[in-house]
Design a protein around this motif. Structure first.
Motif, PDB file in Angstrom:
ATOM      1  N   PHE A 207       0.857  -1.186   0.000  1.00  0.00           N
ATOM      2  CA  PHE A 207       0.000   0.000   0.000  1.00  0.00           C
ATOM      3  C   PHE A 207       0.887   1.227   0.000  1.00  0.00           C
ATOM      4  O   PHE A 207       1.897   1.288   0.721  1.00  0.00           O
ATOM      5  N   ASP A 208       0.521   2.217  -0.811  1.00  0.00           N
ATOM      6  CA  ASP A 208       1.263   3.477  -0.833  1.00  0.00           C
ATOM      7  C   ASP A 208       0.297   4.589  -1.203  1.00  0.00           C
ATOM      8  O   ASP A 208      -0.458   4.478  -2.175  1.00  0.00           O
ATOM      9  N   ASP A 209       0.306   5.669  -0.412  1.00  0.00           N
ATOM     10  CA  ASP A 209      -0.511   6.831  -0.752  1.00  0.00           C
ATOM     11  C   ASP A 209       0.356   8.035  -1.112  1.00  0.00           C
ATOM     12  O   ASP A 209      -0.100   9.169  -1.092  1.00  0.00           O
ATOM     13  N   PHE A 210       1.630   7.790  -1.440  1.00  0.00           N
ATOM     14  CA  PHE A 210       2.498   8.733  -2.131  1.00  0.00           C
ATOM     15  C   PHE A 210       2.779  10.009  -1.342  1.00  0.00           C
ATOM     16  O   PHE A 210       2.696  11.120  -1.885  1.00  0.00           O
ATOM     17  N   HIS A 211       3.139   9.833  -0.077  1.00  0.00           N
ATOM     18  CA  HIS A 211       3.568  10.982   0.721  1.00  0.00           C
ATOM     19  C   HIS A 211       5.070  11.187   0.548  1.00  0.00           C
ATOM     20  O   HIS A 211       5.874  10.872   1.423  1.00  0.00           O
ATOM     21  N   TYR A 212       5.445  11.726  -0.610  1.00  0.00           N
ATOM     22  CA  TYR A 212       6.852  11.979  -0.930  1.00  0.00           C
ATOM     23  C   TYR A 212       7.030  13.451  -1.290  1.00  0.00           C
ATOM     24  O   TYR A 212       6.077  14.136  -1.680  1.00  0.00           O
ATOM     25  N   SER A 213       8.272  13.918  -1.191  1.00  0.00           N
ATOM     26  CA  SER A 213       8.553  15.323  -1.480  1.00  0.00           C
ATOM     27  C   SER A 213       8.813  15.571  -2.957  1.00  0.00           C
ATOM     28  O   SER A 213       8.667  16.694  -3.441  1.00  0.00           O
ATOM     29  N   GLY A 214       9.218  14.543  -3.685  1.00  0.00           N
ATOM     30  CA  GLY A 214       9.510  14.700  -5.100  1.00  0.00           C
ATOM     31  C   GLY A 214      10.101  13.430  -5.662  1.00  0.00           C
ATOM     32  O   GLY A 214      10.305  12.437  -4.948  1.00  0.00           O
ATOM     33  N   SER A 215      10.406  13.451  -6.948  1.00  0.00           N
ATOM     34  CA  SER A 215      10.918  12.246  -7.593  1.00  0.00           C
ATOM     35  C   SER A 215      12.304  11.855  -7.110  1.00  0.00           C
ATOM     36  O   SER A 215      12.723  10.707  -7.286  1.00  0.00           O
ATOM     37  N   SER A 216      13.025  12.794  -6.478  1.00  0.00           N
ATOM     38  CA  SER A 216      14.356  12.489  -5.946  1.00  0.00           C
ATOM     39  C   SER A 216      14.336  12.161  -4.450  1.00  0.00           C
ATOM     40  O   SER A 216      15.390  11.964  -3.853  1.00  0.00           O
ATOM     41  N   ASP A 217      13.148  12.105  -3.839  1.00  0.00           N
ATOM     42  CA  ASP A 217      13.032  11.757  -2.427  1.00  0.00           C
ATOM     43  C   ASP A 217      13.620  10.361  -2.210  1.00  0.00           C
ATOM     44  O   ASP A 217      13.179   9.397  -2.837  1.00  0.00           O
ATOM     45  N   PRO A 218      14.618  10.210  -1.333  1.00  0.00           N
ATOM     46  CA  PRO A 218      15.213   8.881  -1.122  1.00  0.00           C
ATOM     47  C   PRO A 218      14.203   7.825  -0.694  1.00  0.00           C
ATOM     48  O   PRO A 218      14.380   6.641  -0.987  1.00  0.00           O
ATOM     49  N   ALA A 219      13.133   8.252  -0.020  1.00  0.00           N
ATOM     50  CA  ALA A 219      12.123   7.286   0.425  1.00  0.00           C
ATOM     51  C   ALA A 219      11.413   6.635  -0.749  1.00  0.00           C
ATOM     52  O   ALA A 219      10.959   5.489  -0.653  1.00  0.00           O
ATOM     53  N   LEU A 220      11.310   7.348  -1.872  1.00  0.00           N
ATOM     54  CA  LEU A 220      10.623   6.792  -3.032  1.00  0.00           C
ATOM     55  C   LEU A 220      11.351   5.545  -3.535  1.00  0.00           C
ATOM     56  O   LEU A 220      10.734   4.493  -3.754  1.00  0.00           O
ATOM     57  N   ALA A 221      12.647   5.649  -3.702  1.00  0.00           N
ATOM     58  CA  ALA A 221      13.431   4.488  -4.137  1.00  0.00           C
ATOM     59  C   ALA A 221      13.499   3.431  -3.042  1.00  0.00           C
ATOM     60  O   ALA A 221      13.431   2.225  -3.319  1.00  0.00           O
ATOM     61  N   ALA A 222      13.589   3.871  -1.800  1.00  0.00           N
ATOM     62  CA  ALA A 222      13.649   2.914  -0.691  1.00  0.00           C
ATOM     63  C   ALA A 222      12.369   2.102  -0.599  1.00  0.00           C
ATOM     64  O   ALA A 222      12.395   0.954  -0.136  1.00  0.00           O
ATOM     65  N   HIS A 223      11.262   2.667  -1.039  1.00  0.00           N
ATOM     66  CA  HIS A 223       9.981   1.966  -1.029  1.00  0.00           C
ATOM     67  C   HIS A 223       9.743   1.179  -2.312  1.00  0.00           C
ATOM     68  O   HIS A 223       8.632   0.690  -2.547  1.00  0.00           O
ATOM     69  N   GLY A 224      10.765   1.082  -3.157  1.00  0.00           N
ATOM     70  CA  GLY A 224      10.682   0.188  -4.299  1.00  0.00           C
ATOM     71  C   GLY A 224      10.179   0.782  -5.588  1.00  0.00           C
ATOM     72  O   GLY A 224       9.839   0.046  -6.517  1.00  0.00           O
ATOM     73  N   TRP A 225      10.161   2.116  -5.699  1.00  0.00           N
ATOM     74  CA  TRP A 225       9.685   2.761  -6.913  1.00  0.00           C
ATOM     75  C   TRP A 225      10.853   3.240  -7.765  1.00  0.00           C
ATOM     76  O   TRP A 225      11.865   3.719  -7.242  1.00  0.00           O
ATOM     77  N   SER A 226      10.697   3.155  -9.063  1.00  0.00           N
ATOM     78  CA  SER A 226      11.701   3.620 -10.013  1.00  0.00           C
ATOM     79  C   SER A 226      11.052   4.589 -10.987  1.00  0.00           C
ATOM     80  O   SER A 226      10.093   4.231 -11.684  1.00  0.00           O
ATOM     81  N   VAL A 227      11.562   5.827 -11.035  1.00  0.00           N
ATOM     82  CA  VAL A 227      11.052   6.833 -11.963  1.00  0.00           C
ATOM     83  C   VAL A 227      11.827   6.705 -13.270  1.00  0.00           C
ATOM     84  O   VAL A 227      13.052   6.744 -13.284  1.00  0.00           O
ATOM     85  N   ARG A 228      11.114   6.561 -14.338  1.00  0.00           N
ATOM     86  CA  ARG A 228      11.771   6.302 -15.610  1.00  0.00           C
ATOM     87  C   ARG A 228      12.384   7.551 -16.213  1.00  0.00           C
ATOM     88  O   ARG A 228      11.744   8.600 -16.307  1.00  0.00           O
ATOM     89  N   THR A 229      13.627   7.418 -16.646  1.00  0.00           N
ATOM     90  CA  THR A 229      14.319   8.485 -17.366  1.00  0.00           C
ATOM     91  C   THR A 229      15.003   7.939 -18.603  1.00  0.00           C
ATOM     92  O   THR A 229      15.736   8.659 -19.271  1.00  0.00           O
TER      93      THR A 229
END
Length: 459
Positions: A207-229
Motif C-alpha cells: 500500500f502506498d498513498d504517495f507521501h513523498y517530497s519529489g521524484s528524488s526523495d530517497p524514500a521513493l526508491a527505498a519503497h521500491g519505486w523507479s522513476v523512468r528516465t
C-alpha cells in the motif's frame, strides 16, 4: 472481439522496446485542525421504487449546511428497514458523483428491533468532500434480497414512497466521526454513536498513498519505486523525465496527497516530456491490484485534442512468458479510434500482438477506483466496484509483473504548448482475491491507522 488498434513498436523501457510494442496503461482525509469541529449536514433522500418492488433503491444527497468543508470519509449513513422473512440482503452502488469505488455498504441487525426496523444499511466513504453550501451529488444505491424475491418496504422506518424527488429525510441517520449529526435512529433501535470496524485482509500486501517530497526523495526508491528516465517508447521515444513525476497536495484526494504524472509538449519531439513510474521489483502475480486514479478529458493548460494515454497497468516484458494487464484511458481516442474511452486489455504476446481487450465510449473524467483481480485462471477488471471486463484461458498472467503508471502521447498532431496531468491517490496490492468492497475496507484501514506505506510482498 479485440478492437484495440495496432500500435507502434518500442515501449516503456529499453528492455520492452527490444521485445515489443505494447499498450500501456475514514483519517481518510487527514483532518486539518481547522476542520476539527463537527460540520453541519442534512441528508436528502428519494426512491424510484414502490413499497413492493424487486429491490430498494435509496438514493441520497449529503448537504453541507455548515461553514467548513465536509470530508465524506468522516460521514456514515444508516438507512433502517425491516428484513423480510427468509431473506438475506445484498448492497450495491449503482452510480455516484463521488464514485462507487469510494463507497461501501454493510447490512447490520439492530440489538433492539422495533416494528419498523430490525436491520440497517450502513454506508461509508473512503474519499470525496462537500464544500459549504453544496451537496455531494447523487449517491444511487441498491438493496435487494439475495434470492431476488420482492422486498416489502411498506413498514421500513427510512422508506418514504412519496419521496420521488429529493427531500430531507430525518429517518435516515448521519454520523460524523461516530457522533450523530443528523436524523434519528428508531426509538430504542440504536445508540447515538456508531463505529465502523475495518478489517484488513490477511496476506502479503503493498500500500502506498504517495507521501513523498519529489521524484528524488530517497524514500521513493527505498519503497521500491523507479522513476523512468531512459530511452524507448511508448509514444514519443526518449522523452521520459524525472521532473514529470511530482507529489503535490490535493484537497480532492483521500489523505490530501497525490502522485501527479505530467505529459508536456509544444508539438515537437525535442520539447516533449512524458511520465512513468514503476515498481523496481517484478514480484506481483496472482492477487488483487487496485488504484484510485484521476483521469482528465482536457489538458491542464493549452489546446485540447492530443491523443494522450493515461494508465495503470502491470507488466513483465519478456517473451515467451510476456504478461500485461492494462487500464488505458484515452480522452480523445487514438490509433484511429474515437474517445473518450477506457481500454482494459490482457496480453498474451506483444510480439504477436495477441491480446483481448474491451472498451466503452464514455467519459471517466474524475476520480475512479480501478481494481484487477487475478485468480483461478480469470482476470476481472472493475471500475468503481462494477465489473468492466474479464479474460481467461491463455489471457492470464504467466509470470511475475511490476506495477506501473505512465502518461504519454501517442502522436503529436499539432503545435503549441500544452500540459496533461494524471493523478494517482493510492495504490494497493494484496496476494488474495479481494472484492472491490474489501479493497475499500483495507485502504480505509491503512488511512485510519495513519499508514502511508507498507510492503510485505516478498521479492
Amino acid at each position: 472481439m479485440d478492437h484495440t488498434p495496432a500500435r507502434p513498436r518500442g515501449r516503456r523501457r529499453a528492455a520492452i522496446a527490444a521485445t515489443a510494442a505494447v499498450c500501456a496503461a475514514a483519517s481518510l482525509y487527514a483532518i486539518h485542525p481547522a476542520l476539527a469541529a463537527t460540520p453541519a449536514l442534512s441528508v436528502q433522500y428519494k426512491t424510484s421504487t414502490p413499497a413492493s418492488a424487486g429491490e430498494a433503491e435509496p438514493w441520497f444527497k449529503i448537504v453541507n449546511t455548515g461553514s467548513a468543508s465536509l470530508a465524506l470519509n468522516q460521514v456514515t449513513l444508516r438507512y433502517y428497514f425491516t428484513a423480510d422473512t427468509g431473506g438475506s440482503y445484498v448492497f450495491a452502488c449503482a452510480w455516484a458523483v463521488v464514485g462507487c469505488g469510494s463507497i461501501s455498504g454493510t447490512v447490520g441487525a439492530l440489538a433492539t428491533p422495533t416494528a419498523t426496523a430490525d436491520h440497517y444499511l450502513q454506508v461509508s466513504f473512503t474519499g470525496g468532500s462537500v464544500a459549504p453550501g453544496t451537496d455531494s451529488g447523487d449517491i444511487q444505491l441498491r438493496l435487494y434480497r439475495s434470492d431476488w424475491q420482492n422486498v416489502n418496504q411498506a413498514n421500513d422506518y427510512s422508506f418514504n414512497g412519496a419521496d420521488t424527488n429529493y427531500a430531507v429525510n430525518t429517518n435516515v441517520a448521519a454520523y460524523v466521526n461516530g457522533a450523530l449529526a443528523f436524523g434519528a435512529a428508531p426509538a430504542g433501535g440504536a445508540p447515538t454513536t456508531t463505529t465502523t470496524t475495518v478489517v484488513t485482509p490477511s496476506g502479503a500486501a503493498l500500500f502506498d498513498d504517495f507521501h513523498y517530497s519529489g521524484s528524488s526523495d530517497p524514500a521513493l526508491a527505498a519503497h521500491g519505486w523507479s522513476v523512468r528516465t531512459g530511452s524507448g517508447g511508448p509514444g514519443i521515444a526518449d522523452t521520459w523525465s524525472a521532473n514529470a513525476i511530482s507529489f503535490p497536495s490535493d484537497s480532492t484526494a483521500t489523505g490530501g496527497k497525490v502522485m501527479q504524472l505530467e505529459a508536456r509538449t509544444d508539438g515537437t519531439a525535442a520539447n516533449t516530456t512524458q511520465a512513468e513510474i514503476d515498481t523496481a521489483q517484478r514480484k506481483f502475480e496472482e492477487g488483487t491490484y487496485a488504484a484510485r486514479v484521476y483521469f482528465t478529458d482536457a489538458p491542464t493548460s493549452g489546446q485540447n485534442g492530443d491523443h494522450v494515454n493515461e494508465t495503470f497497468y502491470t507488466i513483465t516484458p519478456d517473451e515467451p512468458l510476456y504478461s500485461e494487464l492494462d487500464n488505458e484511458y484515452l480522452p480523445n481516442g487514438g490509433w484511429g479510434a474515437p474517445g473518450p474511452t477506457l481500454y482494459t486489455t490482457t496480453w498474451y504476446s506483444a510480439d504477436a500482438m495477441d491480446r483481448v481487450t474491451h472498451n466503452v465510449l464514455s467519459s471517466l473524467k474524475g476520480w475512479h477506483t480501478l481494481v484487477m483481480t487475478v485468480a483461478n485462471g480469470t482476470v476481472t477488471y472493475y471500475v468503481d466496484g462494477q465489473v468492466y471486463f474479464t479474460s481467461n484461458g491463455k489471457y492470464y498472467p504467466r509470470d511475475k509483473m511490476t506495477i506501473d503508471f505512465n502518461e504519454w502521447f501517442i502522436d503529436l498532431p499539432f503545435t503549441g504548448q500544452r500540459t496533461w496531468d494524471q493523478k494517482v491517490n493510492w495504490v494497493y496490492f494484496n496476494a488474495g482475491a479481494l472484492s472491490p468492497a474489501q479493497v475499500n475496507s483495507a485502504v480505509a484501514g491503512y488511512y485510519a491507522a495513519g499508514t502511508h506505506f507498507t510492503d510485505t510482498v516478498p521479492n
